[in-house]
Design a protein around this motif. Structure first.
Motif, PDB file in Angstrom:
ATOM      1  N   PRO A   1      33.352  47.260  43.267  1.00  0.00           N
ATOM      2  CA  PRO A   1      34.283  46.170  43.555  1.00  0.00           C
ATOM      3  C   PRO A   1      35.560  46.725  44.175  1.00  0.00           C
ATOM      4  CG  PRO A   1      33.395  45.955  41.335  1.00  0.00           C
ATOM      5  CD  PRO A   1      32.919  47.267  41.860  1.00  0.00           C
ATOM      6  N   ALA A   2      35.986  46.117  45.256  1.00  0.00           N
ATOM      7  CA  ALA A   2      37.251  46.430  45.920  1.00  0.00           C
ATOM      8  C   ALA A   2      37.302  47.795  46.602  1.00  0.00           C
ATOM      9  CB  ALA A   2      38.431  46.279  44.965  1.00  0.00           C
ATOM     10  N   ALA A   3      36.159  48.462  46.743  1.00  0.00           N
ATOM     11  CA  ALA A   3      36.152  49.724  47.481  1.00  0.00           C
ATOM     12  C   ALA A   3      36.531  49.452  48.936  1.00  0.00           C
ATOM     13  CB  ALA A   3      34.781  50.392  47.398  1.00  0.00           C
ATOM     14  N   VAL A   4      36.053  48.315  49.446  1.00  0.00           N
ATOM     15  CA  VAL A   4      36.361  47.928  50.823  1.00  0.00           C
ATOM     16  C   VAL A   4      37.867  47.689  50.982  1.00  0.00           C
ATOM     17  CG1 VAL A   4      36.058  46.114  52.546  1.00  0.00           C
ATOM     18  CG2 VAL A   4      34.075  47.008  51.313  1.00  0.00           C
TER      19      VAL A   4
ATOM     20  N   PHE B   1      32.983  43.382  24.544  1.00  0.00           N
ATOM     21  CA  PHE B   1      33.756  42.676  23.518  1.00  0.00           C
ATOM     22  C   PHE B   1      33.592  41.160  23.630  1.00  0.00           C
ATOM     23  CE2 PHE B   1      36.805  46.532  23.646  1.00  0.00           C
ATOM     24  CZ  PHE B   1      35.963  47.241  22.807  1.00  0.00           C
ATOM     25  N   MET B   2      33.503  40.673  24.875  1.00  0.00           N
ATOM     26  CA  MET B   2      33.346  39.234  25.064  1.00  0.00           C
ATOM     27  C   MET B   2      32.001  38.763  24.528  1.00  0.00           C
ATOM     28  SD  MET B   2      35.169  38.830  28.767  1.00  0.00           S
ATOM     29  CE  MET B   2      35.134  37.066  28.986  1.00  0.00           C
ATOM     30  N   LYS B   3      30.982  39.602  24.725  1.00  0.00           N
ATOM     31  CA  LYS B   3      29.659  39.254  24.201  1.00  0.00           C
ATOM     32  C   LYS B   3      29.666  39.171  22.683  1.00  0.00           C
ATOM     33  CE  LYS B   3      26.111  40.369  27.549  1.00  0.00           C
ATOM     34  NZ  LYS B   3      25.250  41.442  28.059  1.00  0.00           N
ATOM     35  N   GLU B   4      30.552  39.971  22.088  1.00  0.00           N
ATOM     36  CA  GLU B   4      30.675  39.941  20.628  1.00  0.00           C
ATOM     37  C   GLU B   4      31.499  38.732  20.177  1.00  0.00           C
ATOM     38  OE1 GLU B   4      32.445  43.723  19.768  1.00  0.00           O
ATOM     39  OE2 GLU B   4      30.616  44.843  20.235  1.00  0.00           O
ATOM     40  N   GLY B   5      31.904  37.897  21.143  1.00  0.00           N
ATOM     41  CA  GLY B   5      32.624  36.679  20.797  1.00  0.00           C
ATOM     42  C   GLY B   5      34.131  36.828  20.784  1.00  0.00           C
ATOM     43  N   LYS B   6      34.607  37.945  21.289  1.00  0.00           N
ATOM     44  CA  LYS B   6      36.063  38.130  21.302  1.00  0.00           C
ATOM     45  C   LYS B   6      36.644  37.645  22.629  1.00  0.00           C
ATOM     46  CE  LYS B   6      35.925  42.177  18.308  1.00  0.00           C
ATOM     47  NZ  LYS B   6      34.463  42.424  18.265  1.00  0.00           N
ATOM     48  N   THR B   7      37.922  37.286  22.583  1.00  0.00           N
ATOM     49  CA  THR B   7      38.588  36.962  23.837  1.00  0.00           C
ATOM     50  C   THR B   7      39.323  38.206  24.329  1.00  0.00           C
ATOM     51  OG1 THR B   7      40.378  36.087  22.490  1.00  0.00           O
ATOM     52  CG2 THR B   7      38.876  34.486  23.490  1.00  0.00           C
ATOM     53  N   VAL B   8      39.242  38.402  25.646  1.00  0.00           N
ATOM     54  CA  VAL B   8      39.745  39.646  26.226  1.00  0.00           C
ATOM     55  C   VAL B   8      40.721  39.357  27.349  1.00  0.00           C
ATOM     56  CG1 VAL B   8      39.079  41.719  27.546  1.00  0.00           C
ATOM     57  CG2 VAL B   8      37.653  40.944  25.629  1.00  0.00           C
ATOM     58  N   LEU B   9      41.772  40.167  27.426  1.00  0.00           N
ATOM     59  CA  LEU B   9      42.696  40.087  28.556  1.00  0.00           C
ATOM     60  C   LEU B   9      42.869  41.497  29.117  1.00  0.00           C
ATOM     61  CD1 LEU B   9      45.846  38.043  28.983  1.00  0.00           C
ATOM     62  CD2 LEU B   9      46.165  40.508  29.044  1.00  0.00           C
ATOM     63  N   PHE B  10      42.874  41.589  30.461  1.00  0.00           N
ATOM     64  CA  PHE B  10      43.030  42.902  31.088  1.00  0.00           C
ATOM     65  C   PHE B  10      44.445  43.090  31.608  1.00  0.00           C
ATOM     66  CE2 PHE B  10      38.475  41.987  31.816  1.00  0.00           C
ATOM     67  CZ  PHE B  10      37.914  43.129  31.266  1.00  0.00           C
ATOM     68  N   GLY B  11      44.961  44.297  31.490  1.00  0.00           N
ATOM     69  CA  GLY B  11      46.221  44.659  32.129  1.00  0.00           C
ATOM     70  C   GLY B  11      45.912  45.679  33.218  1.00  0.00           C
ATOM     71  N   ALA B  12      46.191  45.326  34.474  1.00  0.00           N
ATOM     72  CA  ALA B  12      45.881  46.232  35.587  1.00  0.00           C
ATOM     73  C   ALA B  12      47.105  47.082  35.889  1.00  0.00           C
ATOM     74  CB  ALA B  12      45.440  45.440  36.806  1.00  0.00           C
ATOM     75  N   ALA B  13      47.293  48.138  35.119  1.00  0.00           N
ATOM     76  CA  ALA B  13      48.506  48.947  35.251  1.00  0.00           C
ATOM     77  C   ALA B  13      48.327  50.129  36.198  1.00  0.00           C
ATOM     78  CB  ALA B  13      48.965  49.422  33.876  1.00  0.00           C
TER      79      ALA B  13
ATOM     80  N   VAL C   1      38.456  41.597  40.593  1.00  0.00           N
ATOM     81  CA  VAL C   1      37.084  41.177  40.901  1.00  0.00           C
ATOM     82  C   VAL C   1      36.286  41.092  39.605  1.00  0.00           C
ATOM     83  CG1 VAL C   1      34.924  41.857  42.011  1.00  0.00           C
ATOM     84  CG2 VAL C   1      37.087  42.134  43.240  1.00  0.00           C
ATOM     85  N   TRP C   2      36.452  42.116  38.767  1.00  0.00           N
ATOM     86  CA  TRP C   2      35.764  42.106  37.471  1.00  0.00           C
ATOM     87  C   TRP C   2      36.223  40.934  36.613  1.00  0.00           C
ATOM     88  CZ3 TRP C   2      31.452  44.340  36.226  1.00  0.00           C
ATOM     89  CH2 TRP C   2      31.072  45.532  36.841  1.00  0.00           C
ATOM     90  N   GLY C   3      37.539  40.688  36.624  1.00  0.00           N
ATOM     91  CA  GLY C   3      38.090  39.586  35.837  1.00  0.00           C
ATOM     92  C   GLY C   3      37.449  38.260  36.227  1.00  0.00           C
ATOM     93  N   GLU C   4      37.276  38.078  37.555  1.00  0.00           N
ATOM     94  CA  GLU C   4      36.643  36.844  38.031  1.00  0.00           C
ATOM     95  C   GLU C   4      35.200  36.756  37.555  1.00  0.00           C
ATOM     96  OE1 GLU C   4      37.199  36.553  42.317  1.00  0.00           O
ATOM     97  OE2 GLU C   4      39.341  36.859  41.938  1.00  0.00           O
ATOM     98  N   ARG C   5      34.487  37.894  37.701  1.00  0.00           N
ATOM     99  CA  ARG C   5      33.083  37.897  37.283  1.00  0.00           C
ATOM    100  C   ARG C   5      32.945  37.581  35.799  1.00  0.00           C
ATOM    101  NH1 ARG C   5      30.445  43.358  39.850  1.00  0.00           N
ATOM    102  NH2 ARG C   5      31.029  42.961  42.005  1.00  0.00           N
ATOM    103  N   LEU C   6      33.843  38.155  34.999  1.00  0.00           N
ATOM    104  CA  LEU C   6      33.730  38.000  33.544  1.00  0.00           C
ATOM    105  C   LEU C   6      34.478  36.774  33.049  1.00  0.00           C
ATOM    106  CD1 LEU C   6      34.360  41.728  32.504  1.00  0.00           C
ATOM    107  CD2 LEU C   6      32.165  40.574  32.680  1.00  0.00           C
ATOM    108  N   LYS C   7      35.217  36.121  33.951  1.00  0.00           N
ATOM    109  CA  LYS C   7      36.057  34.989  33.580  1.00  0.00           C
ATOM    110  C   LYS C   7      37.057  35.382  32.496  1.00  0.00           C
ATOM    111  CE  LYS C   7      32.871  31.440  35.047  1.00  0.00           C
ATOM    112  NZ  LYS C   7      31.862  32.426  35.538  1.00  0.00           N
TER     113      LYS C   7
END
Lengths: 440, 301
Positions: free
Chosen positions: A140-143, B124-136, B149-155
């Motif tokens: 993802p996002a390599a492009v 973690f989401m599959k285990e029923g947890k809610t997850v938030l990502f920090g893109a630092a 992109v991952w965030g969108e895929r995983l909602k």
């Protein structure tokens, strides 16, 4: 803590130095240590075996010259063999009809995309018309990563997630031909050499665009796996050269020896940082020294040469020879030193234990210290700089106030200056004898 | 459980074929000779176990052989397995007693932090947890996009900052947002950095401090993401990151290549850091809890 290669080889060579002559047993003992040291440097097990046998064969017997002591001779042979294995440097091959195609391949995370950006920048600065091709549609996002790099170096990036990489590469080649581009750099997806699907894809790309260069990008920190990676890629595409990345870390980079012995292709570049100009040409002597832990002394000298103003340097040298360094000269020297580049990088080039110590230094502290020295000297009159002996208490108070320091800071600086002067005088007397030599 | 073991076996199959397949031939029904020891040494070193650990393992094996009067090379197999096993601990179960639980992912460039963050998130989401990502990781080009992109895929929500912005501020915002949304887990991805870069390590320490400021009990875990192909340098990396930000676990990525990740032994032994997860493939579910028995079995069988 693993002992580093320097330390170990130094121990070995100290032992050898103390001997008058080399017996076969001595060589054997030394080779045991060399073997361990090379293994600790991540050279592959089987490659180490060959290497040690080669050095042993040369060390025992007729080749031991009378001009050198046996220890020096063995060190010389180890160093020479290392250089021979690492091979001659080779420039990027940019021959043949335009556009010349350069393809980057390697494992995930080895740094292909970043090196593609760096190469684009380098070639563009040499007057080439460069095009980048984003051939990794999987990560993802390599492009986007390549697109952002392309933007920074002002090079167009061809990307299309709907096209398979071989088609995209062929399409880009057509575009490059029509657009009058002279070099096309193709980034590819990172994957294990055991991934059949990816290897098939790489072969397909290669077939469609006939690259003049297929560069294998390898992380300098890689371990024994380097050998298999090199074999795997070599068996699938016609590798023409290597780029070793993350050379700014503290890995010895022994993998370079493994990969060289498998592929036989030259090392073309070293990646030495995250910035886009951190791509250096490769020098076997320097890399061998690094693997042997002798530090990149030649690199340091080159940087110094590039930064120093020849005239100023000569004038200073003359003064130094007469033992007449004044505060102004001292300040000039420090300024020139700073021009050589980021302090951290310079410190990392220092050999062996010195380098280890240097890595502990906080560069910001040093920088602060320098700024203070500069401020203090700038607050002196030209006469005071030429003749520091006239600095009495009243002058020192004035200088302290003028530079925003206390008198102690001025005193500290003067003490430091006297010590440097003393060191210079000693060096002048003893000459090179006072400096540690590279080989015994 | 069977599935799980199969995954390990599959992932490591290439590994064992690449070099360890020789073990069976090597440790046949012959007598133990000096060559047997040499072969074992070669085997361990080629698995990146490292010189020091290799020598320690061989020494222990020799003692066992002497003590128990073993003569057949085939007897060494079980002894070797036991010796290696004694050098790995079963990872402690993950505790998520605090809400949110903040996890910081650190490591050198290209070790797979962003991908691992995403895979952990999915787990973690599959285990029923809610997850938030920090893109630092505000430094590498498009690192933020990658996580988004991952965030969108995983909602899952991704808190990001502008490129080149302060990673500490992003981490702070992520923790605050996580608290406000009442999520279970906050995964903070940091920029890759070589452990020798003083300034970058200082920056990482700052991220750690800022996270602590946003939530005094955080970060609850700091995990080092380590590429299994790494050689001897892995120990230096782990040590430097542990010293800087109190790393308390390791995730071994790219174990599905022919790399064997042998440095895990030294890292566990010298730094007391357990291996928590292993990356056995490209798919998110291929990131599995580290199983020392499966690891060693896969490696030797």
């Amino acid at each position: 803590m693993f002992e580093n290669l320097t330390h170990r080889l130094n121990q070995v060579f100290d032992q050898l130095r103390r001997r008058g002559k080399l017996s076969e047993a001595d060589v054997d003992a030394a080779m045991r240590e060399v073997r361990l040291a090379l293994l600790e440097a991540d050279v592959h097990y089987s490659v180490v075996k060959d290497f040690v046998n080669r050095v042993k064969a040369r060390a025992v017997g007729a080749e031991v010259s009378k001009a050198l002591n046996p220890g020096q001779q063995v060190i010389k042979i180890v160093h020479e063999e290392l250089i021979a294995t690492l091979g001659e440097p080779a420039p990027l091959n940019l021959s043949g009809p335009k556009p010349r195609v350069v393809m980057l391949v390697g494992l995930q995370g080895s740094g292909k995309t970043t090196q593609a950006g760096k190469l684009a920048k380098l070639l563009r600065s040499r007057g080439e018309r460069v095009m980048l091709v984003a051939g990794d549609p999987y990560r993802p996002a390599a492009v986007q990563q390549l697109q952002q790099l392309g933007e920074r170096v002002d090079v167009p990036v061809i990307a299309d997630l709907k096209k398979k990489p071989p088609e995209l590469a062929a399409y880009a080649l057509d575009q490059a031909q029509k657009g009058g581009y002279t070099v096309m750099i193709v980034d590819t997806a990172g994957r294990s050499q055991l991934d059949e699907a990816l290897m098939t894809e790489l072969r397909a790309i290669e077939k469609r665009i006939s690259p003049v260069e297929v560069l294998l990008v390898v992380d300098a920190m890689i371990g024994q796996e380097a050998l298999h990676v090199a074999e795997g890629f070599r068996d699938n595409v016609a590798i023409t050269g290597l780029i070793l990345t993350k050379m700014d870390g503290d890995a010895r980079g022994g993998a370079a020896i493994s990969i060289r012995s498998v592929t036989g292709v030259p090392i073309k570049f070293l990646g030495t940082g995250e910035k886009l100009d951190a791509l250096e040409t490769y020098d076997p002597g320097r890399l061998a020294s690094r693997i042997l832990g002798m530090g990149d002394v030649i690199g340091l000298i080159e940087k110094a040469e590039a930064a120093f103003d020849a005239q100023t340097a000569q004038k200073q040298a003359q003064k130094l020879m007469k033992g007449e360094m004044d505060l102004q000269d001292w300040l000039e020297q420090m300024r020139q030193m700073r021009k050589m580049g980021p302090l951290t990088q310079l410190l990392e080039m220092l050999p062996g234990q010195l380098g280890q110590v240097a890595r502990q230094v906080d560069p910001r502290e040093v920088e602060k210290n320098f700024k203070q020295i500069e401020a203090i000297i700038n607050s002196m009159t030209p006469e005071e700089r030429r003749n520091p002996d006239i600095l009495n208490a009243s002058r020192r108070r004035r200088i302290a106030a003028g530079s925003g320091n206390d008198v102690q800071a001025v005193n500290r600086l003067m003490k430091q200056f006297r010590e440097t002067q003393k060191l210079m005088k000693t060096l002048q007397k003893t000459g090179l004898k006072g400096l540690p030599r590279l080989f015994g | 459980m069977v599935d799980f073991l199969n995954k390990w076996r599959e992932g490591l199959a290439r590994t064992s074929k690449a070099a360890f397949g020789r073990l069976a031939g090597m440790l046949g029904a012959t007598e133990i000779t000096p060559e047997t020891w040499e072969d074992l040494e070669a085997l361990l070193i080629q698995a990146d176990v490292g010189l020091e650990t290799t020598q320690a393992v061989l020494k222990a094996l020799k003692e066992t052989v002497k003590r128990e009067g073993l003569t057949r090379a085939s007897d060494l197999r079980a002894v070797l397995k036991a010796e290696l096993r004694s050098r790995l601990t079963t990872p402690p179960p993950l505790v998520f007693s605090d809400r949110p639980t903040v996890i910081l992912l650190v490591g050198v460039n290209g070790s797979g932090k962003t991908t691992t963050a995403a895979k952990l998130g999915q787990r973690f989401m599959k285990e029923g947890k809610t997850v938030l990502f920090g893109a630092a990781d505000t430094f590498r080009a498009a690192a933020v996009d990658q996580l988004q992109v991952w965030g969108e895929r995983l909602k899952a929500e991704v808190i990001a900052g502008a490129p080149e912005s302060d990673p500490g501020a992003v981490a702070y915002n992520a923790v605050q947002a996580g608290i406000a949304r009442g999520v279970d887990v906050i995964l903070i991805d940091t920029a890759g950095r070589l452990h020798t870069r003083f300034n970058l390590m200082e920056e990482l320490k700052k991220v750690y401090r800022v996270v602590q400021k946003a939530l005094p009990s955080a970060p609850h875990a700091v995990w080092l993401v380590l590429d299994a192909t790494t050689g001897q340098n892995a120990l230096q990396q782990a040590r430097a990151f542990k010293d800087a930000v109190r790393v308390n676990g390791v995730i071994l990525t790219k174990l599905d290549s022919s790399a064997r990740g042998g440095m895990a032994f030294a890292i566990q032994r010298e730094l007391g850091l357990p291996i928590l997860f292993a990356g056995l493939g490209e798919k998110p579910e291929d990131l599995t809890p580290f199983d020392p028995d499966a690891f060693i079995n896969g490696v030797l069988e």
